[in-house]
Write an enzyme that holds these catalytic residues in place. Structure first.
Site, PDB file in Angstrom:
ATOM      1  N   ASP A  11      42.373  22.674  31.078  1.00 40.42           N
ATOM      2  CA  ASP A  11      42.637  23.590  30.124  1.00 40.42           C
ATOM      3  C   ASP A  11      43.786  22.937  29.170  1.00 40.42           C
ATOM      4  OD1 ASP A  11      43.615  25.695  28.513  1.00 40.42           O
ATOM      5  OD2 ASP A  11      41.983  27.128  29.547  1.00 40.42           O
ATOM      6  N   ILE A  12      43.775  22.919  28.017  1.00 36.79           N
ATOM      7  CA  ILE A  12      44.929  22.490  27.189  1.00 36.79           C
ATOM      8  C   ILE A  12      45.998  23.761  27.037  1.00 36.79           C
ATOM      9  CG2 ILE A  12      43.724  20.755  25.980  1.00 36.79           C
ATOM     10  CD1 ILE A  12      43.676  22.640  23.481  1.00 36.79           C
ATOM     11  N   ASN A  36      35.156  34.677  30.918  1.00 38.52           N
ATOM     12  CA  ASN A  36      35.252  35.930  30.004  1.00 38.52           C
ATOM     13  C   ASN A  36      34.001  35.863  29.341  1.00 38.52           C
ATOM     14  OD1 ASN A  36      37.925  36.275  30.707  1.00 38.52           O
ATOM     15  ND2 ASN A  36      38.573  34.673  29.359  1.00 38.52           N
ATOM     16  N   GLN A  63      36.375  36.101  25.286  1.00 35.90           N
ATOM     17  CA  GLN A  63      36.055  34.931  25.191  1.00 35.90           C
ATOM     18  C   GLN A  63      36.370  34.401  23.957  1.00 35.90           C
ATOM     19  OE1 GLN A  63      31.737  34.554  25.640  1.00 35.90           O
ATOM     20  NE2 GLN A  63      31.884  32.505  25.350  1.00 35.90           N
ATOM     21  N   HIS A 121      31.828  29.087  29.696  1.00 38.89           N
ATOM     22  CA  HIS A 121      32.915  28.038  30.371  1.00 38.89           C
ATOM     23  C   HIS A 121      33.719  28.888  31.530  1.00 38.89           C
ATOM     24  CE1 HIS A 121      35.269  29.956  27.062  1.00 38.89           C
ATOM     25  NE2 HIS A 121      36.393  30.068  27.946  1.00 38.89           N
ATOM     26  N   LEU A 122      33.707  28.343  32.750  1.00 43.69           N
ATOM     27  CA  LEU A 122      34.285  28.848  33.994  1.00 43.69           C
ATOM     28  C   LEU A 122      35.796  28.459  34.117  1.00 43.69           C
ATOM     29  CD1 LEU A 122      34.168  30.200  36.884  1.00 43.69           C
ATOM     30  CD2 LEU A 122      33.260  28.168  37.678  1.00 43.69           C
ATOM     31  N   HIS A 123      36.743  29.530  34.169  1.00 44.42           N
ATOM     32  CA  HIS A 123      38.113  29.121  34.343  1.00 44.42           C
ATOM     33  C   HIS A 123      38.234  28.851  35.771  1.00 44.42           C
ATOM     34  CE1 HIS A 123      39.881  30.087  30.092  1.00 44.42           C
ATOM     35  NE2 HIS A 123      38.776  30.875  30.019  1.00 44.42           N
TER      36      HIS A 123
END
Length: 115
Positions: A33-34, A89, A96, A102-104
């Site tokens: 993740d950035i 989310n 979201q 997407h899965l964090h």
């Protein structure tokens, strides 16, 4: 694969936008993740464009299982040894920000305590 030409994650999958990848196979991509919320914070996404969990059906069960199943190995490889957290989310009210499922996956000391 289904893609949205305006989606930043679809552009990452297509190689149009660089990402620090940690895993890639025919169906999913995982990258850092950035804007991390923890010492290790990766995103796991399907390569096909699915807007959110609200769009998921029975036909996506294997894909979602693959997304979850790869994370323990990735976190070990990234040095996370004391647990990690999964967060998805869903929709605007679910916070979201990118409308591509997407899965964090967050690990390291207190990954849910930003700051």
């Amino acid at each position: 694969m289904n893609a949205d030409p305006n989606c930043i994650f679809c552009k990452i999958v297509a190689g149009q936008i660089p990402a620090k990848k940690v895993h890639e196979d025919d169906h999913i991509l995982a990258f850092h993740d950035i804007q991390p919320w923890s010492p290790v914070h990766i995103l796991v996404i399907p390569k096909t464009h699915i807007v959110s969990m609200a769009e998921v059906g029975d036909e996506h069960a294997e894909l979602l299982g693959r997304m979850m199943a790869v994370t323990p190995r990735l976190m070990r490889e990234l040095g996370v040894t004391n647990g990690f957290r999964h967060v998805i989310n869903t929709g605007r009210d679910g916070m979201q920000e990118v409308m591509h499922l997407h899965l964090h996956v967050m690990g390291g000391p207190r990954p849910w305590n930003k700051g």
